[in-house]
Design a protein around this motif. Structure first.
Motif, PDB file in Angstrom:
ATOM      1  N   THR A  57       0.796  -1.225   0.000  1.00  0.00           N
ATOM      2  CA  THR A  57       0.000   0.000   0.000  1.00  0.00           C
ATOM      3  C   THR A  57       0.826   1.271   0.000  1.00  0.00           C
ATOM      4  OG1 THR A  57      -0.096   0.159   2.421  1.00  0.00           O
ATOM      5  CG2 THR A  57      -1.776  -1.207   1.335  1.00  0.00           C
ATOM      6  N   ASN A  58       2.144   1.152   0.123  1.00  0.00           N
ATOM      7  CA  ASN A  58       2.979   2.356   0.170  1.00  0.00           C
ATOM      8  C   ASN A  58       4.386   2.031  -0.341  1.00  0.00           C
ATOM      9  OD1 ASN A  58       4.612   1.353   2.397  1.00  0.00           O
ATOM     10  ND2 ASN A  58       2.913   1.873   3.761  1.00  0.00           N
TER      11      ASN A  58
ATOM     12  N   ARG B 176      -1.767   8.291  -1.463  1.00  0.00           N
ATOM     13  CA  ARG B 176      -1.358   8.528  -2.845  1.00  0.00           C
ATOM     14  C   ARG B 176      -2.263   7.779  -3.810  1.00  0.00           C
ATOM     15  NH1 ARG B 176       5.021   8.781  -1.518  1.00  0.00           N
ATOM     16  NH2 ARG B 176       4.254   7.711   0.342  1.00  0.00           N
ATOM     17  N   PRO B 177      -2.570   8.374  -4.958  1.00  0.00           N
ATOM     18  CA  PRO B 177      -3.426   7.694  -5.936  1.00  0.00           C
ATOM     19  C   PRO B 177      -2.805   6.380  -6.384  1.00  0.00           C
ATOM     20  CG  PRO B 177      -3.143  10.013  -6.508  1.00  0.00           C
ATOM     21  CD  PRO B 177      -2.181   9.731  -5.403  1.00  0.00           C
ATOM     22  N   LEU B 178      -3.672   5.435  -6.745  1.00  0.00           N
ATOM     23  CA  LEU B 178      -3.211   4.127  -7.201  1.00  0.00           C
ATOM     24  C   LEU B 178      -2.236   4.263  -8.367  1.00  0.00           C
ATOM     25  CD1 LEU B 178      -3.331   1.033  -7.257  1.00  0.00           C
ATOM     26  CD2 LEU B 178      -5.477   1.227  -8.544  1.00  0.00           C
TER      27      LEU B 178
ATOM     28  N   LEU C  52       5.922   3.003  -8.737  1.00  0.00           N
ATOM     29  CA  LEU C  52       7.015   2.714  -7.809  1.00  0.00           C
ATOM     30  C   LEU C  52       7.392   1.237  -7.793  1.00  0.00           C
ATOM     31  CD1 LEU C  52       5.758   4.887  -4.797  1.00  0.00           C
ATOM     32  CD2 LEU C  52       7.320   5.553  -6.623  1.00  0.00           C
ATOM     33  N   ALA C  53       6.599   0.404  -8.450  1.00  0.00           N
ATOM     34  CA  ALA C  53       6.835  -1.041  -8.417  1.00  0.00           C
ATOM     35  C   ALA C  53       7.577  -1.486  -9.671  1.00  0.00           C
ATOM     36  CB  ALA C  53       5.514  -1.786  -8.293  1.00  0.00           C
ATOM     37  N   ASP C  54       8.624  -2.278  -9.468  1.00  0.00           N
ATOM     38  CA  ASP C  54       9.337  -2.902 -10.583  1.00  0.00           C
ATOM     39  C   ASP C  54       8.835  -4.328 -10.755  1.00  0.00           C
ATOM     40  OD1 ASP C  54      10.982  -0.664 -10.988  1.00  0.00           O
ATOM     41  OD2 ASP C  54      12.347  -1.317  -9.409  1.00  0.00           O
ATOM     42  N   GLY C  55       8.685  -4.759 -11.985  1.00  0.00           N
ATOM     43  CA  GLY C  55       8.277  -6.131 -12.226  1.00  0.00           C
ATOM     44  C   GLY C  55       6.772  -6.287 -12.268  1.00  0.00           C
ATOM     45  N   PRO C  56       6.292  -7.530 -12.206  1.00  0.00           N
ATOM     46  CA  PRO C  56       4.856  -7.813 -12.355  1.00  0.00           C
ATOM     47  C   PRO C  56       4.021  -7.151 -11.254  1.00  0.00           C
ATOM     48  CG  PRO C  56       6.145  -9.804 -12.653  1.00  0.00           C
ATOM     49  CD  PRO C  56       7.093  -8.773 -12.146  1.00  0.00           C
ATOM     50  N   VAL C  57       2.893  -6.587 -11.650  1.00  0.00           N
ATOM     51  CA  VAL C  57       1.989  -5.933 -10.701  1.00  0.00           C
ATOM     52  C   VAL C  57       0.542  -6.260 -11.047  1.00  0.00           C
ATOM     53  CG1 VAL C  57       3.560  -4.007 -10.224  1.00  0.00           C
ATOM     54  CG2 VAL C  57       1.834  -3.786 -12.029  1.00  0.00           C
TER      55      VAL C  57
END
Length: 297
Positions: A126-127, A165-167, A173-178
């Motif tokens: 979530t953050n 923060r908005p989705l 901020l995420a690297d790779g599969p999400v």
């Protein structure tokens, strides 16, 4: 693995059922609050490929807070215990395609065990700090939950206030599969996010969902959703009630609060739900999926 554009999110407490999981292209069975017997039966009833979700152990609330809330509600402090280890053993044996965590992240050893069983390990985040730590531990992907999500906010520490923060910002901020989660109501939302999306609120009135008759009635009203600790002791989004209005100042007391308020309405749902579709889950999935239907990421 390759996910469809729309995934049925895990909805603990009843709405997620094997029938719902089996009706969609990919769904998660929610094992966070069910009994061990239910978990075993549900895992056996789900047809591959599917996902399973676990609530991982977390930091306990302050004992003084729990006692204060119990006295305020004229209740005894309930006995609560974790069956996480037993449920983790069940998912290792069942080996679903994906096992996801909520309220924390699997340890590096647990991730290795899931991989050895043939399952991918995913973490709900979530953050920024949770995203970084989950990826450091070696998860296969992260489910990024935004502030408009229904149900519990999946903060790893119940004492923390949820990130606002908005989705879309969190996804960068995420690297790779999400997988994105929170606030999706139609195909335009799925298209805008550009990644697989986990939908929970949209499936609450599905024919196959285990949503209670009382909650189905509540979801058809115009009662607003509110984010409050008054549902379970953790921040969660649900249909506003007299109890949430009267007890908006409760401290973090998960998992002790819910056993003390069993007679209260408890209908978790996301913000701005509008008129939810009551139909077979497959039809709801089709409604949510941008054209061309069934396209894979």
């Amino acid at each position: 693995m390759d996910f469809p554009r729309v995934v049925a999110a895990p909805m603990a407490g009843g709405p997620s059922t094997p029938a719902l999981v089996n009706a969609v292209s990919f769904g998660f069975i929610a094992l966070g609050t069910c009994t061990l017997t239910q978990a075993r039966e549900w895992l056996a009833a789900c047809e591959p490929p599917f996902g399973a979700n676990l609530f991982v152990p977390q930091r306990e609330p302050l004992p003084d807070d729990v006692l204060t809330v119990a006295r305020r509600l004229h209740q005894k402090v309930p006995d609560v215990s974790s069956d996480y280890a037993e449920k983790f053993a069940l998912v290792l044996d069942a080996a679903p395609a994906v096992v996801s965590s909520t309220f924390g992240c699997f340890t590096e050893d647990e991730i290795a065990q899931l991989h050895a069983a043939g399952s991918e390990a995913w973490a709900t985040v979530t953050n920024p700090a949770e995203i970084a730590e989950a990826q450091r531990r070696g998860v296969d992907g992260v489910i990024v939950q935004g502030p408009r999500a229904g149900g519990h906010r999946a903060t790893w520490d119940q004492h923390d206030d949820p990130d606002q923060r908005p989705l879309e910002e969190l996804l960068t901020l995420a690297d790779g599969p999400v997988i994105a989660a929170g606030g999706v109501r139609g195909p335009e939302d799925v298209e805008k996010l550009g990644v697989p999306v986990a939908c929970g609120t949209a499936f609450l009135l599905a024919d196959e969902a285990g949503t209670s008759a009382r909650n189905r009635d509540l979801l058809r009203t115009d009662a607003p959703a509110v984010v409050s600790r008054a549902f379970s002791g953790r921040w969660a989004s649900g249909v506003e009630t007299a109890f949430t209005r009267e007890h908006s100042d409760l401290p973090p007391t998960y998992p002790y609060l819910r056993p003390m308020t069993r007679d209260n309405d408890y209908c978790l749902v996301g913000a701005d739900r509008g008129e939810l579709m009551a139909a077979p889950a497959r039809e709801i999935e089709r409604m949510l999926t941008p054209s061309p239907a069934g396209a894979m990421f």
